[in-house]
Design an enzyme around this catalytic site. Sequence first.
Site, short mmCIF file in Angstrom:
data_model
loop_
_atom_site.label_atom_id
_atom_site.label_comp_id
_atom_site.label_asym_id
_atom_site.label_seq_id
_atom_site.Cartn_x
_atom_site.Cartn_y
_atom_site.Cartn_z
N GLY A 54 0.85 -1.18 0.00
CA GLY A 54 0.00 0.00 0.00
C GLY A 54 0.88 1.23 0.00
N CYS A 102 5.91 0.14 7.60
CA CYS A 102 5.58 1.29 6.77
C CYS A 102 6.80 1.67 5.96
CB CYS A 102 5.15 2.46 7.67
SG CYS A 102 4.72 3.94 6.75
N LEU A 103 6.62 1.92 4.65
CA LEU A 103 7.76 2.28 3.80
C LEU A 103 8.42 3.57 4.27
CD1 LEU A 103 6.32 1.46 0.25
CD2 LEU A 103 7.77 0.02 1.70
N HIS A 144 -4.46 1.60 7.29
CA HIS A 144 -3.10 2.14 7.44
C HIS A 144 -2.88 3.31 6.47
CE1 HIS A 144 1.41 1.53 8.01
NE2 HIS A 144 1.36 2.29 6.92
N GLU A 145 -3.31 3.11 5.21
CA GLU A 145 -3.08 4.16 4.20
C GLU A 145 -3.99 5.37 4.42
OE1 GLU A 145 -0.42 3.75 2.73
OE2 GLU A 145 -0.23 1.59 3.02
N HIS A 148 -2.51 7.72 6.76
CA HIS A 148 -1.49 8.61 6.16
C HIS A 148 -2.12 9.91 5.63
CE1 HIS A 148 2.33 6.52 6.30
NE2 HIS A 148 1.83 5.42 5.80
CO CO Z 1 2.68 3.53 5.87
#
Ligand code: CO
Length: 181
Positions: A54, A102-103, A144-145, A148
């Site tokens: 994601g 998380c990236l 999660h996204e 953001h």
């Molecule tokens: Co993330």
Amino acid sequence: MTKPYDETTKKHKVIIYGHPTLRKRAEEITIFDDNLREFAREMFATMEEYEGIGLAAPQVDRPIRLLVVGVPDEETEEMFYMAVANPVVKEPAGTYEMEEGCLSIPDIRDTVTRPDSLTMEYDTLEGEHKTIKATGMLARVLQHEIDHLNGILFIDHLSPVRRALLSGKLRRLERGESQEP
Ligand code: CO
């Protein structure tokens, strides 16, 4: 599902914890044009490049309410790709613990408790308003996204004790230092 991009699609750099855009509330999308659709393709390509499941637009320093997901279908194991604009969560239900990463927060993973099913209203890249029910991995990634888009990171859901344990690692990320193995 075939990939929603190809090898020529531009990829972006994912910004890291400490970057101010990650803490901003992203702007509503009002124009659904070819630029938006091209940017969504770039987000899919970026997500794949970083081996994520994601990605939210603020993570590539574009504070707009757009996210992409690419998760394996739990039954067919085929990839399911979805681009989501202006998501709103309705009817969150249940609770479920799952490890998240998380990236934008590399090398940190921890268990987060979230609702395990939800209904989401959103706009497609063509500006069509839709509703989808999600459970399992898809519901998890969407939540999660969507966080953001509101400047919220998964570490915000951890207990004060867990966050205190991670504070050294987070400070090093903020200073742009790489993590020790
Ligand atoms: Co993330």
